[in-house]
Design an enzyme around this catalytic site. Structure first.
Site, PDB file in Angstrom:
ATOM      1  N   ARG A  32       1.068  -1.671   0.068  1.00  0.00           N
ATOM      2  CA  ARG A  32       0.073   0.156  -0.223  1.00  0.00           C
ATOM      3  C   ARG A  32       1.098   1.152  -0.027  1.00  0.00           C
ATOM      4  O   ARG A  32       2.161   1.501   0.816  1.00  0.00           O
ATOM      5  CB  ARG A  32      -0.908   0.137   1.365  1.00  0.00           C
ATOM      6  CG  ARG A  32      -1.880  -1.296   1.311  1.00  0.00           C
ATOM      7  CD  ARG A  32      -2.623  -1.006   2.355  1.00  0.00           C
ATOM      8  NE  ARG A  32      -3.924  -1.760   2.198  1.00  0.00           N
ATOM      9  CZ  ARG A  32      -4.597  -2.465   1.056  1.00  0.00           C
ATOM     10  NH1 ARG A  32      -4.838  -1.774   0.242  1.00  0.00           N
ATOM     11  NH2 ARG A  32      -5.299  -3.732   1.283  1.00  0.00           N
ATOM     12  N   ASN A  90       4.889   5.992 -13.467  1.00  0.00           N
ATOM     13  CA  ASN A  90       5.074   7.482 -13.855  1.00  0.00           C
ATOM     14  C   ASN A  90       6.779   7.420 -13.923  1.00  0.00           C
ATOM     15  O   ASN A  90       7.428   6.678 -13.270  1.00  0.00           O
ATOM     16  CB  ASN A  90       5.539   8.119 -12.453  1.00  0.00           C
ATOM     17  CG  ASN A  90       4.145   8.675 -12.016  1.00  0.00           C
ATOM     18  OD1 ASN A  90       3.210   9.181 -13.038  1.00  0.00           O
ATOM     19  ND2 ASN A  90       3.942   8.424 -11.079  1.00  0.00           N
ATOM     20  N   HIS A 103       7.628   1.299 -10.573  1.00  0.00           N
ATOM     21  CA  HIS A 103       6.709   0.738  -9.719  1.00  0.00           C
ATOM     22  C   HIS A 103       5.445   0.704 -11.243  1.00  0.00           C
ATOM     23  O   HIS A 103       5.398   2.044 -11.346  1.00  0.00           O
ATOM     24  CB  HIS A 103       6.671   1.243  -9.068  1.00  0.00           C
ATOM     25  CG  HIS A 103       7.149   3.116  -8.500  1.00  0.00           C
ATOM     26  ND1 HIS A 103       7.441   3.439  -8.713  1.00  0.00           N
ATOM     27  CD2 HIS A 103       6.345   3.857  -8.196  1.00  0.00           C
ATOM     28  CE1 HIS A 103       7.624   4.415  -8.834  1.00  0.00           C
ATOM     29  NE2 HIS A 103       6.604   4.903  -8.678  1.00  0.00           N
TER      30      HIS A 103
HETATM   31  P1  5GP Z   1       5.972   7.933  -8.010  1.00  0.00           P
HETATM   32  O1  5GP Z   1       5.957   9.588  -7.511  1.00  0.00           O
HETATM   33  O2  5GP Z   1       7.670   8.005  -7.543  1.00  0.00           O
HETATM   34  O3  5GP Z   1       5.595   7.703  -9.420  1.00  0.00           O
HETATM   35  O4  5GP Z   1       6.369   6.784  -6.226  1.00  0.00           O
HETATM   36  C1  5GP Z   1       6.122   7.151  -5.698  1.00  0.00           C
HETATM   37  C2  5GP Z   1       4.889   6.416  -4.451  1.00  0.00           C
HETATM   38  O5  5GP Z   1       5.727   6.454  -3.436  1.00  0.00           O
HETATM   39  C3  5GP Z   1       4.160   7.742  -4.358  1.00  0.00           C
HETATM   40  O6  5GP Z   1       3.371   7.264  -4.091  1.00  0.00           O
HETATM   41  C4  5GP Z   1       5.031   7.927  -2.635  1.00  0.00           C
HETATM   42  O7  5GP Z   1       3.769   8.121  -1.579  1.00  0.00           O
HETATM   43  C5  5GP Z   1       5.110   7.011  -1.924  1.00  0.00           C
HETATM   44  N1  5GP Z   1       5.911   6.240  -1.625  1.00  0.00           N
HETATM   45  C6  5GP Z   1       6.714   6.846  -0.925  1.00  0.00           C
HETATM   46  N2  5GP Z   1       8.161   6.488   0.160  1.00  0.00           N
HETATM   47  C7  5GP Z   1       7.440   5.724   0.563  1.00  0.00           C
HETATM   48  C8  5GP Z   1       7.195   4.219   1.772  1.00  0.00           C
HETATM   49  O8  5GP Z   1       8.475   4.608   2.725  1.00  0.00           O
HETATM   50  N3  5GP Z   1       6.420   4.083   1.489  1.00  0.00           N
HETATM   51  C9  5GP Z   1       5.357   3.382   0.682  1.00  0.00           C
HETATM   52  N4  5GP Z   1       4.553   2.292   1.251  1.00  0.00           N
HETATM   53  N5  5GP Z   1       5.311   4.399   0.313  1.00  0.00           N
HETATM   54  C10 5GP Z   1       6.598   5.570  -0.209  1.00  0.00           C
END
Ligand code: 5GP
Ligand code: ZN
Length: 117
Positions: A32, A90, A103
């Site tokens: 999550r 992204n 991801h």
């Molecule tokens: P991005 O912005 O790179 O597409 O997505 C990264 C996602 O990772 C973001 O939605 C952010 O909320 C999530 N995220 C960042 N740090 C952590 C963490 O320590 N644990 C979890 N479960 N999600 C994280």
């Protein structure tokens, strides 16, 4: 020290950093999002470190196919299989990628808006 020692999602995959894991298997981990943007917000990641979709090569095709199928299975388990959902990956600055480990976001449980800008 390797890249994966520094990488947040590599560390979550290894269990070094706690997360609410909803799936683990076949080289894929799903957990999550810590800051959910919709009622269901799960991140699906390969266990191996891949920086993002721009770093994929032919050898990753099977893994990515499985990752997408796992995302759809999680959506069903989360109860949004019929109501619908969005998968987002992204890549780079304009997309707001903040974690450089590939991801896919699974977002759903509410009507999602478009356009994004
Ligand atoms: P991005 O912005 O790179 O597409 O997505 C990264 C996602 O990772 C973001 O939605 C952010 O909320 C999530 N995220 C960042 N740090 C952590 C963490 O320590 N644990 C979890 N479960 N999600 C994280
Ligand atoms: Zn990583």
């Amino acid at each position: 020290m390797t890249a994966s020692d520094q990488c947040l999602f590599c560390r979550i995959v290894r269990g070094d950093i706690p997360a609410t894991v909803v799936y683990k298997g076949d080289g894929i981990t799903a957990f999550r999002d810590i800051s959910p943007q919709s009622p269901v917000h799960v991140l699906i990641v390969p266990d191996v470190h891949i920086g993002g979709v721009a770093d994929l090569d032919l050898a990753n095709d099977e893994l990515i196919g499985r990752l997408i199928r796992v995302a759809a299975n999680i959506a069903r388990e989360e109860g949004i299989g019929a109501s619908g959902y969005r998968l987002i990956s992204n890549q780079g600055a304009d997309a707001g990628q903040s974690v450089p480990h590939l991801h896919v976001h699974l977002l759903g449980g509410a009507r999602l808006r478009l356009p994004l800008v």
